[in-house]
Design an enzyme around this catalytic site. Structure first.
Site, PDB file in Angstrom:
ATOM      1  N   HIS A 208      -2.870  68.500  39.769  1.00 24.03           N
ATOM      2  CA  HIS A 208      -2.170  67.732  40.423  1.00 24.03           C
ATOM      3  C   HIS A 208      -1.234  66.536  40.107  1.00 24.03           C
ATOM      4  O   HIS A 208      -0.404  65.499  40.911  1.00 24.03           O
ATOM      5  CB  HIS A 208      -1.015  68.380  41.795  1.00 24.03           C
ATOM      6  CG  HIS A 208      -1.923  67.760  42.886  1.00 24.03           C
ATOM      7  ND1 HIS A 208      -3.112  68.088  42.789  1.00 24.03           N
ATOM      8  CD2 HIS A 208      -2.351  66.249  43.728  1.00 24.03           C
ATOM      9  CE1 HIS A 208      -3.880  67.500  43.783  1.00 24.03           C
ATOM     10  NE2 HIS A 208      -3.038  65.984  44.031  1.00 24.03           N
TER      11      HIS A 208
HETATM   12  C1  UD1 Z   1      -0.029  62.972  46.733  1.00 20.01           C
HETATM   13  C2  UD1 Z   1      -1.696  61.897  46.346  1.00 20.01           C
HETATM   14  C3  UD1 Z   1      -2.160  62.755  45.544  1.00 20.01           C
HETATM   15  C4  UD1 Z   1      -2.610  63.535  46.833  1.00 20.01           C
HETATM   16  C5  UD1 Z   1      -1.701  64.463  47.094  1.00 20.01           C
HETATM   17  C6  UD1 Z   1      -2.154  66.018  47.617  1.00 20.01           C
HETATM   18  C7  UD1 Z   1       0.164  59.419  46.840  1.00 20.01           C
HETATM   19  C8  UD1 Z   1       0.468  58.258  45.645  1.00 20.01           C
HETATM   20  N1  UD1 Z   1      -0.731  60.721  45.849  1.00 20.01           N
HETATM   21  O1  UD1 Z   1       0.452  63.335  45.071  1.00 20.01           O
HETATM   22  O2  UD1 Z   1      -2.856  61.792  46.169  1.00 20.01           O
HETATM   23  O3  UD1 Z   1      -3.621  64.080  45.891  1.00 20.01           O
HETATM   24  O4  UD1 Z   1      -0.257  63.972  47.458  1.00 20.01           O
HETATM   25  O5  UD1 Z   1      -1.218  67.139  47.595  1.00 20.01           O
HETATM   26  O6  UD1 Z   1      -0.189  59.185  47.108  1.00 20.01           O
HETATM   27  N2  UD1 Z   1       7.272  67.178  46.409  1.00 20.01           N
HETATM   28  C9  UD1 Z   1       8.293  67.932  46.280  1.00 20.01           C
HETATM   29  N3  UD1 Z   1       7.881  68.219  48.398  1.00 20.01           N
HETATM   30  C10 UD1 Z   1       7.164  67.835  49.304  1.00 20.01           C
HETATM   31  C11 UD1 Z   1       6.678  66.658  48.454  1.00 20.01           C
HETATM   32  C12 UD1 Z   1       6.390  66.318  47.090  1.00 20.01           C
HETATM   33  O7  UD1 Z   1       8.777  68.921  46.231  1.00 20.01           O
HETATM   34  O8  UD1 Z   1       7.169  67.637  50.426  1.00 20.01           O
HETATM   35  C13 UD1 Z   1       7.651  66.159  45.342  1.00 20.01           C
HETATM   36  C14 UD1 Z   1       8.972  65.458  44.684  1.00 20.01           C
HETATM   37  O9  UD1 Z   1       9.308  65.733  43.911  1.00 20.01           O
HETATM   38  C15 UD1 Z   1       7.812  64.281  44.503  1.00 20.01           C
HETATM   39  C16 UD1 Z   1       6.408  64.480  44.196  1.00 20.01           C
HETATM   40  O10 UD1 Z   1       6.199  66.054  44.364  1.00 20.01           O
HETATM   41  O11 UD1 Z   1       8.567  63.607  44.206  1.00 20.01           O
HETATM   42  C17 UD1 Z   1       4.963  64.069  44.395  1.00 20.01           C
HETATM   43  O12 UD1 Z   1       5.144  63.670  45.851  1.00 20.01           O
HETATM   44  P1  UD1 Z   1       4.274  62.706  46.183  1.00 20.01           P
HETATM   45  O13 UD1 Z   1       4.350  62.325  47.517  1.00 20.01           O
HETATM   46  O14 UD1 Z   1       5.016  60.878  45.740  1.00 20.01           O
HETATM   47  O15 UD1 Z   1       2.731  63.052  45.218  1.00 20.01           O
HETATM   48  P2  UD1 Z   1       2.235  63.877  45.636  1.00 20.01           P
HETATM   49  O16 UD1 Z   1       1.904  64.291  43.343  1.00 20.01           O
HETATM   50  O17 UD1 Z   1       2.543  64.999  45.886  1.00 20.01           O
END
Ligand code: UD1
Length: 368
Positions: A208
């Site tokens: 991820h």
């Molecule tokens: C975040 C952390 C990462 C951690 C991970 C754990 C940062 C920069 N990254 O990454 O270090 O390892 O969490 O899982 O903070 N999305 C959904 N549903 C959700 C959350 C996210 O669909 O509940 C999708 C969205 O398209 C979003 C993307 O995932 O834009 C990325 O989510 P984000 O919270 O920005 O970062 P993670 O990749 O989850």
């Protein structure tokens, strides 16, 4: 003393489960009260609510509902909302975990209000500033009054950066969580996870990290390796929404032998990590859990913060290189690590109590 603990993303809910349980048990004696704030960085049921339910974490006092966005937009929205809550609550300290945008925003909001910050899992470094997490770690460590470290490597990193006087080595709180929840995972695993394990040998895969999902070259190489491995060994792949989206954009669909499933809760994750023949991952937390649960781990990154797991042979760094990933798995099949003879790297499983004691000592008179 009032402590505001800030969570927002999946791995932070797990760490908070151990700390909140410790406060519930021993906080009263130390005069510590915890107020939990959920930024809403993760918001899907499978990415958030399930952790609170499974691990009996008290519901957060504040849910900021920030959601997804670019790094600047997401962090900026968090900063503004957190400032409002911290100004209202006036805690004696703020506790942040790990290296997500919620960590950096929490540390910054508190430091600007002159509230002491304690950072759990401080001092980790990949020395790769292209990772958003590396930026978040540096920001949080340098703003913290108390840097609570999982490993000797983390302590050394902070001494090198001139932060030696903020350091306290507690061991790793995720070890507390594994010890605390491993039995529950056996009892409470879902029927789906049990069935997955009963069907025989499998490799558990997670992917991820932005450095992999946002780079089509790296993502293709990783999934080329997975496709090759799946010809011989079944792969179980719980997909983060970010990865599912990136794979769809790449036009990739799972080959036979690769079971792509929705994200798992913590208990099913522990259950499958323990039973897997090996783990393929780019997660930091899962590298550690693999070590705690004695499952060989192949890390699909170019560097790791958990260098000790590689040094002792429990983890192989394979980058996003198809040949290196398949070769690493083959190497583990031929020469499995002897986990019974490996040293304990990350403390004794009592980190939460050390963290609580250290944070309770932070209390100092404030003017406001
Ligand atoms: C975040 C952390 C990462 C951690 C991970 C754990 C940062 C920069 N990254 O990454 O270090 O390892 O969490 O899982 O903070 N999305 C959904 N549903 C959700 C959350 C996210 O669909 O509940 C999708 C969205 O398209 C979003 C993307 O995932 O834009 C990325 O989510 P984000 O919270 O920005 O970062 P993670 O990749 O989850």
């Amino acid at each position: 003393m009032k402590i505001c603990s800030i969570v927002g993303a999946r791995p932070q809910f797990v760490k908070a489960a151990a700390f909140s349980a410790e406060v519930a048990e021993n906080g009263g004696k130390l005069g510590v009260e915890e107020i939990s704030i959920h930024t809403g960085q993760h918001y899907d049921r499978a990415m958030s609510d399930i952790f609170f339910e499974e691990l009996s974490i008290p519901p957060p006092r504040y849910e900021l509902g920030i959601g997804s966005g670019t790094h600047g937009a997401q962090t900026g929205r968090m900063l503004e909302s957190l400032e409002t809550v911290l100004e209202k609550e006036k805690p004696g300290a703020v506790l942040v975990y790990g290296d997500t945008n919620s960590t950096a925003a929490g540390a910054l909001a508190a430091a600007k209000l002159h509230i002491p910050v304690a950072h759990v899992e401080a001092g980790m470094r990949s020395f790769n500033r292209n990772m958003p997490e590396e930026i978040n770690r540096i920001v949080a460590d340098h703003l913290s009054t108390l840097n609570l470290c999982s490993s000797e490597t983390a302590v050394e990193n902070l001494w090198r950066e001139g932060l030696g006087n903020t350091v306290f080595r507690t061991g790793d709180i995720m070890f507390d969580c594994v010890l605390k929840f491993a039995d529950l995972a056996e009892k409470r695993r879902s029927p789906g996870a049990a069935e997955t394990a009963e069907r025989g040998e499998f490799v558990l895969m997670t992917c991820h990290r932005a450095e992999n999902t946002d780079d089509p070259g790296r993502l293709s190489a990783i999934f080329a390796a997975a496709t090759e491995i799946a010809l011989e060994t079944r792969i179980v792949f719980p997909a983060h929404p970010r990865t599912a989206k990136a794979l769809e954009e790449l036009g990739w669909s799972p080959p036979p032998g690769l079971e792509m499933i929705p994200p798992l809760g913590y208990l099913d994750t522990l259950f499958l990590e323990k039973r897997a023949k090996a783990i393929l991952t780019d997660s930091g937390g899962i590298q550690k859990e693999a070590f705690f649960l004695k499952t060989p781990c192949v890390t699909m990154r170019d560097e790791t913060e958990w260098v000790e797991t590689v040094e002792i042979g429990a983890n192989i760094l394979a980058g996003a290189d198809t040949t290196a990933i398949t070769a690493a798995l083959a190497e583990f099949a031929k020469n499995p690590p002897d986990f019974s003879n490996l040293p304990a790297l990350y403390g004794d499983g009592n980190s939460a109590s050390k963290i609580l004691l250290a944070v309770a000592r932070l209390e100092q008179p404030r003017n406001s």
